[in-house]
Structure formats: structure tokens, C-alpha cells
Scaffold this motif. Structure first.
Motif, PDB file in Angstrom:
ATOM      1  N   LYS A  10     -10.463 -86.783 -34.635  1.00  0.00           N
ATOM      2  CA  LYS A  10     -11.788 -86.273 -34.993  1.00  0.00           C
ATOM      3  C   LYS A  10     -11.797 -84.766 -34.877  1.00  0.00           C
ATOM      4  O   LYS A  10     -12.465 -84.075 -35.614  1.00  0.00           O
ATOM      5  N   CYS A  11     -11.109 -84.240 -33.860  1.00  0.00           N
ATOM      6  CA  CYS A  11     -10.983 -82.789 -33.755  1.00  0.00           C
ATOM      7  C   CYS A  11      -9.513 -82.457 -33.584  1.00  0.00           C
ATOM      8  O   CYS A  11      -8.760 -83.230 -32.997  1.00  0.00           O
ATOM      9  N   HIS A  15      -6.430 -83.658 -31.148  1.00  0.00           N
ATOM     10  CA  HIS A  15      -6.967 -84.553 -30.130  1.00  0.00           C
ATOM     11  C   HIS A  15      -7.212 -85.922 -30.756  1.00  0.00           C
ATOM     12  O   HIS A  15      -8.229 -86.144 -31.405  1.00  0.00           O
ATOM     13  N   GLN A  25      -8.044 -89.877 -30.901  1.00  0.00           N
ATOM     14  CA  GLN A  25      -8.864 -90.829 -30.162  1.00  0.00           C
ATOM     15  C   GLN A  25      -8.753 -92.213 -30.802  1.00  0.00           C
ATOM     16  O   GLN A  25      -8.454 -92.341 -31.980  1.00  0.00           O
ATOM     17  N   VAL A  64     -14.762 -95.914 -27.388  1.00  0.00           N
ATOM     18  CA  VAL A  64     -13.982 -94.717 -27.718  1.00  0.00           C
ATOM     19  C   VAL A  64     -13.088 -94.390 -26.526  1.00  0.00           C
ATOM     20  O   VAL A  64     -13.572 -94.350 -25.394  1.00  0.00           O
ATOM     21  N   ASP A  92      -9.352 -91.998 -25.224  1.00  0.00           N
ATOM     22  CA  ASP A  92      -8.306 -91.016 -25.540  1.00  0.00           C
ATOM     23  C   ASP A  92      -6.926 -91.661 -25.507  1.00  0.00           C
ATOM     24  O   ASP A  92      -6.755 -92.746 -24.964  1.00  0.00           O
ATOM     25  N   ALA A 106      -4.520 -90.723 -23.617  1.00  0.00           N
ATOM     26  CA  ALA A 106      -4.093 -90.858 -22.213  1.00  0.00           C
ATOM     27  C   ALA A 106      -4.621 -92.156 -21.616  1.00  0.00           C
ATOM     28  O   ALA A 106      -3.916 -92.849 -20.876  1.00  0.00           O
ATOM     29  N   CYS A 120     -10.643 -79.927 -26.014  1.00  0.00           N
ATOM     30  CA  CYS A 120     -10.138 -79.353 -27.261  1.00  0.00           C
ATOM     31  C   CYS A 120     -11.320 -78.735 -27.991  1.00  0.00           C
ATOM     32  O   CYS A 120     -12.456 -79.188 -27.863  1.00  0.00           O
ATOM     33  N   GLU A 121     -11.077 -77.649 -28.693  1.00  0.00           N
ATOM     34  CA  GLU A 121     -12.151 -76.782 -29.169  1.00  0.00           C
ATOM     35  C   GLU A 121     -13.228 -77.516 -29.968  1.00  0.00           C
ATOM     36  O   GLU A 121     -12.925 -78.285 -30.885  1.00  0.00           O
ATOM     37  N   HIS A 141     -15.098 -79.863 -29.090  1.00  0.00           N
ATOM     38  CA  HIS A 141     -15.262 -81.291 -28.801  1.00  0.00           C
ATOM     39  C   HIS A 141     -15.475 -81.461 -27.301  1.00  0.00           C
ATOM     40  O   HIS A 141     -14.535 -81.462 -26.524  1.00  0.00           O
ATOM     41  N   GLN A 152     -16.414 -83.341 -23.840  1.00  0.00           N
ATOM     42  CA  GLN A 152     -16.294 -84.689 -23.287  1.00  0.00           C
ATOM     43  C   GLN A 152     -16.828 -84.704 -21.858  1.00  0.00           C
ATOM     44  O   GLN A 152     -16.861 -83.684 -21.181  1.00  0.00           O
ATOM     45  N   SER A 208      -6.742 -85.173 -15.157  1.00  0.00           N
ATOM     46  CA  SER A 208      -5.516 -85.044 -15.964  1.00  0.00           C
ATOM     47  C   SER A 208      -4.709 -86.346 -15.945  1.00  0.00           C
ATOM     48  O   SER A 208      -3.954 -86.621 -16.867  1.00  0.00           O
ATOM     49  N   ASN A 209      -4.896 -87.186 -14.912  1.00  0.00           N
ATOM     50  CA  ASN A 209      -4.238 -88.503 -14.898  1.00  0.00           C
ATOM     51  C   ASN A 209      -5.061 -89.569 -15.615  1.00  0.00           C
ATOM     52  O   ASN A 209      -4.707 -90.738 -15.563  1.00  0.00           O
ATOM     53  N   SER A 210      -6.199 -89.183 -16.224  1.00  0.00           N
ATOM     54  CA  SER A 210      -7.127 -90.140 -16.851  1.00  0.00           C
ATOM     55  C   SER A 210      -7.626 -91.180 -15.869  1.00  0.00           C
ATOM     56  O   SER A 210      -7.965 -92.286 -16.264  1.00  0.00           O
ATOM     57  N   VAL A 230     -14.028 -91.563 -19.292  1.00  0.00           N
ATOM     58  CA  VAL A 230     -14.110 -90.462 -20.262  1.00  0.00           C
ATOM     59  C   VAL A 230     -15.033 -90.894 -21.397  1.00  0.00           C
ATOM     60  O   VAL A 230     -14.881 -91.996 -21.929  1.00  0.00           O
ATOM     61  N   ASP A 235     -17.566 -89.333 -24.923  1.00  0.00           N
ATOM     62  CA  ASP A 235     -17.978 -88.235 -25.795  1.00  0.00           C
ATOM     63  C   ASP A 235     -19.465 -87.934 -25.633  1.00  0.00           C
ATOM     64  O   ASP A 235     -20.218 -88.746 -25.098  1.00  0.00           O
ATOM     65  N   THR A 252     -21.613 -90.696 -27.149  1.00  0.00           N
ATOM     66  CA  THR A 252     -21.773 -91.862 -26.274  1.00  0.00           C
ATOM     67  C   THR A 252     -22.768 -91.533 -25.155  1.00  0.00           C
ATOM     68  O   THR A 252     -23.617 -92.362 -24.804  1.00  0.00           O
TER      69      THR A 252
END
Lengths: 224, 224
Positions: free
Chosen positions: A138-139, A142, A144, A198, A200, A202, B139-140, B142, B144, B192-194, B198, B200, B203
Motif C-alpha cells: 500500500k505504501c 512496506h 502488508q 491487516v 505486516d 513481520a 514507512c513514509e 503510513h 501505524q 521491532s520483534n513484532s 499492530v 493501521d 483500523t
């Protein structure tokens, strides 16, 4: 009419110039006083509308034909709801169907690069449901995943059902519950409305096993 | 030592040039035959390591001091685990604490622009847990949201607990279950380990009410 007008530069009656386009306010006034039937009147729509409202209604009219619900294919099939399943079985034979309210939707090779769609069918409560997992960017940079369930049925019928998508690993669990969309709305409508799970890349890796992602799908009927 | 070396350009003994840096292979050989104690030996670490492995271990040594767990602040407090709660109560008075295993973490004004953190404490099972919701742009363009739970305790203690975060609206529900991280690992490590929920902005809006997002947080003890 619109087609003929494009081929004319002079008025066929008085030979005067037809450029620039001149609005016929008198006829517009007449048109706005008249109600026109929806173009799907022959398939059952009984609505009549002002000419300004016709295009908006016809784009979502419940009597409009169904498009092929397969995401990511360039299939331009259109037809009645009753014909959708036989179209899928003949033109998209590779789609697997599983029977039951509670199944596992296994998406293989989720690390495949680029935009990828995984599709399967689930059959229960006398209906067919389409399960879709979509990977897209979507961006930029990144990726998804978007997972959703659509009913091969009308929007009204879809309201009778609920679905649950569950990802689980040894120490984590992610669950999404919602009402399915009808295939009369497309997967992209479900995604743009966020009516889907939704996650990611990761998060996908947290739950994937050897590049394969199993999604538990449970469909139930809503209590009245 | 390293500090003195930077001030010298000539050898203090023979007055020869010290540039470029010359490796003392003989001393490196000696060093690699010796085991050094971890720099947190005085606070309880009994490990001895080769000089090449010392920095890696010390960055995650369980006897290293605890940093202030508040995300998004520039607080550089460090201290023992026992001192963390009193630090929070004195230096970060604005953080609310709720008692109980099952509470609602209300994040207000989620539409605030830019990177924002919401923090509160939950107290149950004789322990304190830090609830964190972080809005950031990975990411630019976007944004979250990342929601997670950390135990004010050791990594070992954290393994005894499970948490569940639940967002629910009239027709949708999103649930995440996992083990809390210890505050000895930071929120950014969890993200960073998810190891977090997460979602958007779209959502978030699905579940928000008037710009406020309520997250149901349930903490339980793991079955042995």
C-alpha cells in the motif's frame, strides 16, 4: 445523442457552429422534472431516479450483474448470482473448496515477491464463502497482508453470518471477527474499508511455518 | 588505555610515531586466552567471557541496571528493578494506574498528528504492568499503531504471564494474545520483534469513538 454529437461540428438544422458546447438549459429543466427508470429495471429494480442520481445508484444497484469475484485475475465475466459458482468451477478450476464451518486456509510460500493473492472456497450453512489473502504494497517498501471472507450471496444474506480469522503460534495469537462482505462488493472494497484482518510481513513470519501460513477460519450464523 | 592513547602521537618510551595504529598481536593473543568478568559482576553476574564476547553480553546482561521504561521521554534514569516503581511515581506522576486483571486502556485523541505515545499502568497479581500504545510512521506517509504490555519485572517473571488486547466495535473485533516483555527489554525491542498488536489508522478509526480508542486489557497467569 452523445455518440452522434461527437461527429457534428455544425448544427444539422441551421448550420450554425456547435463549438463551444452550449448547455440547453430548457431541456435540462425538463429532464430534472422527469424520473428515469434504473438501467437494471429489466432484472428487477423498480427505482426511478432523477438523471443526476442515476449513475451513483446504478454503480451499487443490487440488481446489477455480479462480476467474477476472483481477485488478481483479469477475468471480465459478468452474470447472475446463480451463475457465479458454475463460472468459478469452470473458469477457475484451481480454487480448492473445503467443507465445514471451521477449516484451515493454508497460504503457501508467503515469501513470494510482489503482489500475490491466495484464494479458496469454504462451504457451510448451505452457502459458499470465498476466503482471500492478499499481499500488496500500500505504501512503498512496506508490504502488508489483507485477509477477508466474502459470501457468494447478496449483501442482505451476508448480514446473517459472522466469520473469525485466527493466526496462532506457540506464544502469540491474533484474531479478527467481522461480518463477511457480499461478492457484490469486491475484495478491494473490503480492503479499502478496512473490513479485513491487516498484518505486516513481520507478523506473518511470527505465525508462518516454513514459509506457509495457516489461517483458522470459522464461520457462524448471527443470532437474530 | 583507550582514553590516553587518543592524546598520544608518539610512543612515550621510544618516541617513535604511533600513527597509523598498529595492532599488538602478541597482547591480543594473551587477551584472548584470558576470561574477563562481566562489568556487572558487582551487581551479581558471575559470568567470565572472552574480550570479544563481553560487549554483546553486557548489552543484555540480566544484572545490568534498568532504564526508565517510559517511551517517548528523554528520561535517562537508571537503577535497580526495585527502584523503578518509585522512580515512575515521582518523576512521571501523570501516568494513571488501574487495579485489576481486566481493565480498559483509554487512548484519547488518537488523531493527534505525528508520533504519539499513550502509557498507563495496570496492577494485578502483585505486579505492575505498563501498557503502551505508540503511533508512529515506520514507512513514509503510513502511520501505524503498536500496542503492547511490559512487566515491571525480570524476563523470567514475565514468562509467567499472558496478556490479551481487544478492540471491539459494533461489528468487528480484533484480538492479540502474547506474553508480556520485561521492561528490561524496551518497548522498541517489543515493536521491532513484532511482539505487539499492530494496526493501521483506518483500523483504529473502525474502533474509535469520537477520536478515543478503548483497548480491553486482560492479564492472566500462565498455566504451569
Amino acid at each position: 445523442c452523445k455518440q452522434c454529437r461527437q461527429q457534428l461540428s455544425l448544427c444539422p438544422t441551421c448550420r450554425g457552429s456547435l463549438t463551444p458546447n452550449i448547455r440547453n438549459l430548457a431541456m435540462e429543466k425538463v429532464a430534472s422534472a422527469v424520473l428515469f427508470p434504473c438501467k437494471y429495471a429489466t432484472t428487477g429494480c423498480s427505482l426511478t431516479l432523477h438523471h443526476t442520481e442515476k449513475p451513483k445508484h446504478e454503480a451499487i444497484c443490487e440488481y446489477r450483474p455480479y462480476s467474477c469475484p476472483c481477485p488478481g485475475t483479469s477475468c471480465d465475466w459478468e452474470g447472475s448470482l446463480e451463475a457465479v459458482m458454475s463460472h468459478l468451477m469452470h473458469a477457475h478450476k484451481s480454487i480448492t473448496t473445503l467443507q465445514g464451518e471451521d477449516i484451515i486456509f493454508l497460504a503457501t510460500d508467503i515469501n513470494l515477491p510482489g503482489a500475490v493473492d491466495w484464494v479458496m472456497m469454504q462451504s457451510c450453512f448451505g452457502h459458499h464463502f470465498m476466503l482471500v489473502l492478499k499481499k500488496q504494497e500500500k505504501c512503498e517498501g512496506h508490504q502488508q497482508f489483507f485477509a477477508t471472507v466474502l459470501l457468494i450471496g447478496t449483501r442482505k444474506q451476508a448480514e446473517n453470518f459472522q466469520y473469525r480469522l485466527e493466526l496462532h503460534g506457540s506464544c502469540h495469537r491474533l484474531t479478527w471477527e467481522a461480518s463477511p462482505c457480499s461478492i457484490h462488493d469486491s475484495v478491494s472494497v473490503a480492503i479499502s474499508n478496512s473490513n479485513c484482518l491487516v498484518f505486516d510481513t513481520a507478523t506473518a513470519h511470527l505465525f508462518a511455518d516454513n514459509g506457509n501460513l495457516g489461517i483458522n477460519v470459522t464461520i457462524s450464523m448471527c443470532c437474530p
